[in-house]
Design a protein around this motif. Structure first.
Motif, PDB file in Angstrom:
ATOM      1  N   UNK A  60     -18.076  26.504   0.439  1.00 57.00           N
ATOM      2  CA  UNK A  60     -17.206  25.674   1.277  1.00 57.00           C
ATOM      3  C   UNK A  60     -17.663  25.699   2.730  1.00 57.00           C
ATOM      4  N   UNK A  61     -18.145  26.855   3.188  1.00 52.29           N
ATOM      5  CA  UNK A  61     -18.631  26.958   4.559  1.00 52.29           C
ATOM      6  C   UNK A  61     -19.847  26.069   4.771  1.00 52.29           C
ATOM      7  N   UNK A  62     -20.781  26.056   3.826  1.00 51.44           N
ATOM      8  CA  UNK A  62     -21.964  25.207   3.955  1.00 51.44           C
ATOM      9  C   UNK A  62     -21.568  23.739   3.997  1.00 51.44           C
ATOM     10  N   UNK A  63     -20.611  23.358   3.172  1.00 52.91           N
ATOM     11  CA  UNK A  63     -20.129  21.972   3.178  1.00 52.91           C
ATOM     12  C   UNK A  63     -19.469  21.641   4.515  1.00 52.91           C
ATOM     13  N   UNK A  64     -18.684  22.572   5.041  1.00 51.12           N
ATOM     14  CA  UNK A  64     -18.018  22.331   6.320  1.00 51.12           C
ATOM     15  C   UNK A  64     -19.033  22.243   7.453  1.00 51.12           C
ATOM     16  N   UNK A  65     -20.080  23.055   7.404  1.00 51.98           N
ATOM     17  CA  UNK A  65     -21.115  22.994   8.435  1.00 51.98           C
ATOM     18  C   UNK A  65     -21.842  21.662   8.387  1.00 51.98           C
ATOM     19  N   UNK A  66     -22.095  21.144   7.185  1.00 50.75           N
ATOM     20  CA  UNK A  66     -22.728  19.829   7.062  1.00 50.75           C
ATOM     21  C   UNK A  66     -21.812  18.744   7.609  1.00 50.75           C
ATOM     22  N   UNK A  67     -20.526  18.835   7.333  1.00 47.68           N
ATOM     23  CA  UNK A  67     -19.566  17.852   7.844  1.00 47.68           C
ATOM     24  C   UNK A  67     -19.501  17.913   9.366  1.00 47.68           C
ATOM     25  N   UNK A  68     -19.569  19.112   9.920  1.00 44.53           N
ATOM     26  CA  UNK A  68     -19.548  19.257  11.376  1.00 44.53           C
ATOM     27  C   UNK A  68     -20.795  18.649  12.000  1.00 44.53           C
ATOM     28  N   UNK A  69     -21.942  18.822  11.360  1.00 48.95           N
ATOM     29  CA  UNK A  69     -23.175  18.234  11.876  1.00 48.95           C
ATOM     30  C   UNK A  69     -23.118  16.715  11.805  1.00 48.95           C
ATOM     31  N   UNK A  70     -22.573  16.183  10.716  1.00 47.51           N
ATOM     32  CA  UNK A  70     -22.418  14.728  10.585  1.00 47.51           C
ATOM     33  C   UNK A  70     -21.467  14.200  11.650  1.00 47.51           C
ATOM     34  N   UNK A  71     -20.408  14.920  11.920  1.00 46.26           N
ATOM     35  CA  UNK A  71     -19.448  14.507  12.947  1.00 46.26           C
ATOM     36  C   UNK A  71     -20.108  14.474  14.324  1.00 46.26           C
ATOM     37  N   UNK A  72     -21.007  15.393  14.611  1.00 49.27           N
ATOM     38  CA  UNK A  72     -21.700  15.390  15.893  1.00 49.27           C
ATOM     39  C   UNK A  72     -22.648  14.194  16.000  1.00 49.27           C
ATOM     40  N   UNK A  73     -23.326  13.882  14.912  1.00 46.96           N
ATOM     41  CA  UNK A  73     -24.205  12.717  14.920  1.00 46.96           C
ATOM     42  C   UNK A  73     -23.404  11.428  15.121  1.00 46.96           C
ATOM     43  N   UNK A  74     -22.257  11.355  14.480  1.00 50.20           N
ATOM     44  CA  UNK A  74     -21.393  10.191  14.661  1.00 50.20           C
ATOM     45  C   UNK A  74     -20.925  10.080  16.109  1.00 50.20           C
ATOM     46  N   UNK A  75     -20.631  11.211  16.717  1.00 48.18           N
ATOM     47  CA  UNK A  75     -20.211  11.203  18.120  1.00 48.18           C
ATOM     48  C   UNK A  75     -21.326  10.670  19.009  1.00 48.18           C
ATOM     49  N   UNK A  76     -22.563  11.089  18.749  1.00 50.99           N
ATOM     50  CA  UNK A  76     -23.690  10.590  19.532  1.00 50.99           C
ATOM     51  C   UNK A  76     -23.817   9.074  19.379  1.00 50.99           C
ATOM     52  N   UNK A  77     -23.644   8.576  18.136  1.00 48.15           N
ATOM     53  CA  UNK A  77     -23.714   7.127  17.900  1.00 48.15           C
ATOM     54  C   UNK A  77     -22.610   6.394  18.645  1.00 48.15           C
ATOM     55  N   UNK A  78     -21.402   6.925  18.624  1.00 54.12           N
ATOM     56  CA  UNK A  78     -20.283   6.289  19.324  1.00 54.12           C
ATOM     57  C   UNK A  78     -20.517   6.294  20.841  1.00 54.12           C
ATOM     58  N   UNK A  79     -21.072   7.362  21.350  1.00 53.85           N
ATOM     59  CA  UNK A  79     -21.349   7.419  22.784  1.00 53.85           C
ATOM     60  C   UNK A  79     -22.418   6.398  23.174  1.00 53.85           C
ATOM     61  N   UNK A  80     -23.391   6.187  22.281  1.00 51.69           N
ATOM     62  CA  UNK A  80     -24.412   5.157  22.546  1.00 51.69           C
ATOM     63  C   UNK A  80     -23.776   3.766  22.545  1.00 51.69           C
ATOM     64  N   UNK A  81     -22.836   3.537  21.630  1.00 50.48           N
ATOM     65  CA  UNK A  81     -22.140   2.257  21.595  1.00 50.48           C
ATOM     66  C   UNK A  81     -21.326   2.030  22.870  1.00 50.48           C
TER      67      UNK A  81
END
Length: 338
Positions: free
Chosen positions: A87-108
């Protein structure tokens, strides 16, 4: 005559033995105590600390055995975390995806901000042209509409950035939660002491709060004695290490200081260890004689809960301790040699 001689010889031997025993008793008996100091039998005890699991799970390892010494922070038990680790590995992957999404939103947001600046510039130019009659009001209306659309797009993009930040915080919190669960799966001793009981064995499945072991806290050692009300009523509870003296049966060469840390608020019958019937019929008070911190340093492995001791309690603070009850602690060399 021979028989009479044997009897006489035996009588002389008995008399001599009795005399020697009496002399030894006179030499070894404790000296008389001054008025204001009393002696009584006691029992060495220590605070028991139950080590429990904060999380549910299966016990995969218990490191110390009963009787082993443990230090603060030393690992006592490990709980299975294979499922939580996934579950921790899955949560870490979700956190990394959320950071990438944040970068995309900031670019927008940056892109929409540029569009808004362009729409503002276009509106300014068109307004200048209209004022000079070189452009139409229809085009000016279009520029106004483009500006409103760009402004709305920027606000929407900024809102998405806020949502992305919240998603990152949520994902990070989930990672921290699972990491805390994994950290809690390694259960450590909170005190220095001796493992008294192993309450479960590897393979046991425990609920939250399930007890694993009991440790005797050797930094919180005291001696329990029972005194009648006439004596217990004169005691002053406090941190005065000069209030009592303790001589442990297993270590009669040492005299330990102690304070009166507790006097029971209610009386009770004398324990069964008191053999005299008249005393057993009296109501006694339980008293704790606390050993000052550091007094037993170096003797942690020798001092065991349940050892018997003789306690000397000073009822009158004005009375001086006799020389025979002066504090005598083991030296560093003596501790090292035990």
């Amino acid at each position: 005559m021979k028989r009479f001689g044997k009897l006489a010889t035996a009588a002389v031997v008995v008399i001599v033995a009795a005399g020697a025993g009496y002399y030894a008793w006179l030499k070894l008996r404790p000296p008389g105590l001054p008025a204001g100091i009393i002696s009584t039998n006691g029992r060495v005890e220590a605070t028991q600390v139950d080590i429990s699991t904060k999380i549910p799970g299966r016990v995969i390892e218990i490191v110390p055995h009963e009787g082993d010494m443990v230090s603060p922070g030393e690992v006592v038990t490990r709980i299975d975390t294979s499922e939580t680790l996934a579950q921790l590995h899955q949560a870490q992957a979700s956190a990394e995806l959320a950071r990438q999404t944040l970068v995309t939103r900031q670019a927008e947001v940056a892109s929409d901000d540029a569009q808004l600046n362009f729409a503002n510039e276009e509106l300014r130019r068109t307004s200048t042209l209209v004022s000079k009659g070189w452009s139409t009001h229809e085009l000016l209306d279009q520029r106004n509409q483009q500006l409103k659309s760009a402004d709305a797009a920027l606000k929407a993009a900024m809102s998405q950035v806020d949502e992305a930040r919240a998603t990152v915080k949520t994902a990070d919190a989930r990672v921290e939660e699972l990491q805390a669960v994994i950290n809690d799966s390694t259960i450590k001793s909170p005190v220095e002491g001796r493992l008294q009981y192993r309450l479960v064995e590897p393979g046991a499945v425990l609920p939250p709060g399930g007890k694993i072991a009991t440790v005797i806290d050797l930094n919180d050692v005291y001696t329990t004695v029972y005194l009648p009300s006439a004596q217990a009523g004169r005691l002053k509870v406090g941190n005065d290490p000069d209030a009592a003296r303790l001589v442990i049966d297993a270590y009669p060469d040492y005299i330990f200081p102690a304070s009166v840390s507790f006097v029971a608020p209610e009386s009770q019958f004398t324990p069964k260890t008191v053999e005299v019937q008249s005393e057993r019929e009296q109501l006694y008070f339980r008293v704790k004689l606390q050993k000052p911190p550091g007094v037993l340093k170096g003797m942690e492995e020798q001092i065991k809960s349940g050892l018997r001791a003789v306690a000397y309690v000073r009822l009158d603070p004005a009375v001086e301790w006799p020389a025979g009850l002066a504090v005598k602690l083991p030296s560093v060399d003596e501790q090292a040699g035990k």
